[in-house]
Scaffold this motif. Structure first.
Motif, mmCIF file in Angstrom:
data_model
loop_
_atom_site.group_PDB
_atom_site.id
_atom_site.type_symbol
_atom_site.label_atom_id
_atom_site.label_comp_id
_atom_site.label_asym_id
_atom_site.label_seq_id
_atom_site.Cartn_x
_atom_site.Cartn_y
_atom_site.Cartn_z
ATOM 1 N N ALA A 183 13.161 -6.164 -11.382
ATOM 2 C CA ALA A 183 12.542 -5.907 -12.667
ATOM 3 C C ALA A 183 11.391 -4.831 -12.633
ATOM 4 C CB ALA A 183 11.912 -7.162 -13.330
ATOM 5 N N GLY A 184 10.952 -4.591 -11.478
ATOM 6 C CA GLY A 184 10.086 -3.653 -11.349
ATOM 7 C C GLY A 184 10.317 -2.189 -11.478
ATOM 8 N N ALA A 185 11.333 -1.796 -11.303
ATOM 9 C CA ALA A 185 12.310 -0.434 -11.472
ATOM 10 C C ALA A 185 12.155 -0.129 -12.971
ATOM 11 C CB ALA A 185 13.353 -0.215 -10.566
ATOM 12 N N SER A 186 11.336 0.729 -13.483
ATOM 13 C CA SER A 186 11.643 1.275 -14.757
ATOM 14 C C SER A 186 12.901 2.010 -14.882
ATOM 15 C CB SER A 186 10.248 1.954 -15.187
ATOM 16 O OG SER A 186 10.346 3.426 -14.636
ATOM 17 N N TRP A 187 13.174 2.090 -16.118
ATOM 18 C CA TRP A 187 14.170 2.908 -16.688
ATOM 19 C C TRP A 187 13.739 4.236 -16.510
ATOM 20 C CZ3 TRP A 187 19.122 1.747 -16.518
ATOM 21 C CH2 TRP A 187 19.357 0.384 -16.880
ATOM 22 N N SER A 188 12.535 4.790 -16.726
ATOM 23 C CA SER A 188 12.109 6.122 -16.646
ATOM 24 C C SER A 188 12.206 6.623 -15.192
ATOM 25 C CB SER A 188 10.539 6.088 -17.264
ATOM 26 O OG SER A 188 10.053 7.259 -16.785
ATOM 27 N N THR A 189 11.852 5.632 -14.321
ATOM 28 C CA THR A 189 11.906 5.953 -12.978
ATOM 29 C C THR A 189 13.397 6.195 -12.482
ATOM 30 O OG1 THR A 189 10.039 4.897 -12.416
ATOM 31 C CG2 THR A 189 11.453 5.312 -10.241
ATOM 32 N N ALA A 190 14.152 5.224 -12.501
ATOM 33 C CA ALA A 190 15.545 5.594 -12.533
ATOM 34 C C ALA A 190 16.391 6.658 -13.223
ATOM 35 C CB ALA A 190 16.236 4.380 -12.743
ATOM 36 N N ALA A 191 15.841 7.096 -14.267
ATOM 37 C CA ALA A 191 16.275 8.344 -14.959
ATOM 38 C C ALA A 191 15.871 9.449 -14.374
ATOM 39 C CB ALA A 191 15.958 8.358 -16.221
ATOM 40 N N LYS B 284 18.400 2.101 -10.649
ATOM 41 C CA LYS B 284 17.265 1.377 -11.065
ATOM 42 C C LYS B 284 17.334 0.161 -10.202
ATOM 43 C CE LYS B 284 15.578 -1.325 -15.110
ATOM 44 N NZ LYS B 284 15.243 -2.461 -14.298
ATOM 45 N N TRP B 285 18.743 -0.375 -9.981
ATOM 46 C CA TRP B 285 18.948 -1.391 -9.115
ATOM 47 C C TRP B 285 18.197 -1.280 -7.715
ATOM 48 C CZ3 TRP B 285 21.997 -2.487 -4.912
ATOM 49 C CH2 TRP B 285 22.128 -3.712 -4.460
ATOM 50 N N GLY C 220 17.330 3.636 -2.064
ATOM 51 C CA GLY C 220 17.553 4.948 -2.744
ATOM 52 C C GLY C 220 16.153 5.759 -2.913
ATOM 53 N N HIS C 221 15.839 6.209 -3.927
ATOM 54 C CA HIS C 221 14.643 7.170 -4.200
ATOM 55 C C HIS C 221 13.437 6.394 -4.167
ATOM 56 C CE1 HIS C 221 16.249 10.922 -5.475
ATOM 57 N NE2 HIS C 221 17.639 10.333 -5.578
ATOM 58 N N ALA C 222 13.213 5.049 -3.873
ATOM 59 C CA ALA C 222 12.175 4.415 -3.742
ATOM 60 C C ALA C 222 11.698 4.986 -2.372
ATOM 61 C CB ALA C 222 12.296 2.772 -3.751
ATOM 62 N N VAL C 223 12.613 5.235 -1.365
ATOM 63 C CA VAL C 223 12.240 5.711 -0.029
ATOM 64 C C VAL C 223 11.445 6.984 -0.025
ATOM 65 C CG1 VAL C 223 13.262 6.468 2.317
ATOM 66 C CG2 VAL C 223 14.433 4.576 0.870
ATOM 67 N N VAL C 224 11.744 7.817 -0.940
ATOM 68 C CA VAL C 224 11.295 9.314 -1.251
ATOM 69 C C VAL C 224 9.953 9.150 -1.739
ATOM 70 C CG1 VAL C 224 11.403 11.424 -2.230
ATOM 71 C CG2 VAL C 224 13.541 10.337 -1.404
ATOM 72 N N HIS C 225 9.639 8.117 -2.545
ATOM 73 C CA HIS C 225 8.306 7.851 -3.252
ATOM 74 C C HIS C 225 7.184 7.570 -2.341
ATOM 75 C CE1 HIS C 225 9.919 8.528 -7.078
ATOM 76 N NE2 HIS C 225 10.707 7.589 -7.114
ATOM 77 N N ARG C 226 7.880 7.222 -1.298
ATOM 78 C CA ARG C 226 6.672 6.972 -0.217
ATOM 79 C C ARG C 226 5.947 8.130 0.272
ATOM 80 N NH1 ARG C 226 10.801 2.991 2.389
ATOM 81 N NH2 ARG C 226 10.927 1.288 1.032
ATOM 82 N N GLU D 253 0.744 -1.293 0.069
ATOM 83 C CA GLU D 253 -0.070 0.054 0.202
ATOM 84 C C GLU D 253 0.790 1.400 0.305
ATOM 85 O OE1 GLU D 253 -1.184 -0.136 4.679
ATOM 86 O OE2 GLU D 253 -2.724 0.166 3.218
ATOM 87 N N ASN D 254 2.026 1.298 0.492
ATOM 88 C CA ASN D 254 2.937 2.375 0.735
ATOM 89 C C ASN D 254 3.463 2.612 -0.997
ATOM 90 O OD1 ASN D 254 2.588 2.850 3.212
ATOM 91 N ND2 ASN D 254 4.401 2.001 3.741
ATOM 92 N N HIS D 255 3.394 1.705 -1.616
ATOM 93 C CA HIS D 255 4.110 1.917 -2.949
ATOM 94 C C HIS D 255 3.109 1.665 -4.087
ATOM 95 C CE1 HIS D 255 7.828 1.091 -0.863
ATOM 96 N NE2 HIS D 255 7.379 0.073 -0.487
ATOM 97 N N ALA D 256 1.567 1.639 -3.865
ATOM 98 C CA ALA D 256 0.767 1.161 -4.868
ATOM 99 C C ALA D 256 0.804 2.383 -6.088
ATOM 100 C CB ALA D 256 -0.557 1.368 -4.225
ATOM 101 N N SER D 257 1.052 3.559 -5.790
ATOM 102 C CA SER D 257 1.234 4.542 -6.901
ATOM 103 C C SER D 257 2.237 4.805 -7.379
ATOM 104 C CB SER D 257 0.593 6.009 -6.251
ATOM 105 O OG SER D 257 1.699 6.335 -5.225
ATOM 106 N N HIS D 258 3.275 4.041 -7.525
ATOM 107 C CA HIS D 258 4.659 3.912 -8.040
ATOM 108 C C HIS D 258 4.690 3.072 -9.170
ATOM 109 C CE1 HIS D 258 5.134 6.432 -4.589
ATOM 110 N NE2 HIS D 258 5.067 5.312 -3.742
ATOM 111 N N ASP D 259 5.052 3.690 -10.332
ATOM 112 C CA ASP D 259 5.252 2.814 -11.445
ATOM 113 C C ASP D 259 6.413 1.668 -11.241
ATOM 114 O OD1 ASP D 259 7.136 5.136 -13.546
ATOM 115 O OD2 ASP D 259 7.523 4.555 -11.484
#
Length: 176
Positions: free
Chosen positions: A32-40, A160-161, A168-174, A10-16
């Protein structure tokens, strides 16, 4: 079972970068779930802070007549400062307290900034004449742009990894 799966994401539901994992309960590694767009986007965010800090550090060091080593050290310190500051600004705006926001910024940006700084400063050291070029020289700006481009290309897969593993930035997306 359906409810438990929803709770874990639920904390990540809105993240591509988590799209596509909805049918895999208990799936902990999202490589495999981290898109290149998100990483870029994460890398560009980091690059923006680093660029502001490095250019400002070089301007200050040059204006004060410092040598290459001291100027580069100031540029690196300011790159970290501005890299973290951009993340802090966004996380604080999302309503997180200062102490928690600092922890999020450190978790989100440290590896990305370290990789970026090693690569872009390494490139600057390798480009002939770049360290001795002045702010009004095309060589200075060309070498800096080239160094940032190389740093972006190297740091994006790292981000991306990390994002794919919830770091990394996944922490911010929350907090968005």
């Amino acid at each position: 079972m359906e409810h438990e799966h929803h709770t874990s994401h639920e904390n990540h539901a809105s993240h591509d970068h988590h799209a596509g994992h909805e049918n895999h309960p208990g799936h902990d590694h999202h490589g495999a779930g981290a898109s290149w767009s998100t990483a870029a986007k994460a890398t560009l965010h980091c690059l923006t802070g680093c660029a502001i800090g490095e250019v400002l550090g070089m301007i200050i060091g040059t204006a004060l007549g410092w040598g290459n080593g001291a100027t580069m050290a100031l540029a690196i310190v300011l790159a970290f400062f501005f890299g973290y500051a951009l993340t802090l600004r966004g996380v604080l705006a999302a309503g997180l307290g200062l102490r928690s926001a600092v922890k999020v910024a450190l978790a989100a940006d440290t590896v990305s900034i370290v990789v970026m700084e090693i690569v872009d400063n390494g490139v600057l050291l390798l480009v002939p004449g770049a360290m001795d070029a002045h702010l009004d020289d095309a060589l200075f700006w060309g070498a800096l742009a080239f160094a940032f481009a190389v740093a972006f290309l190297v740091t994006t897969p790292v981000n991306k990894w990390m994002i794919g593993r919830g770091k990394g930035h996944a922490v911010v997306h929350r907090y968005h």
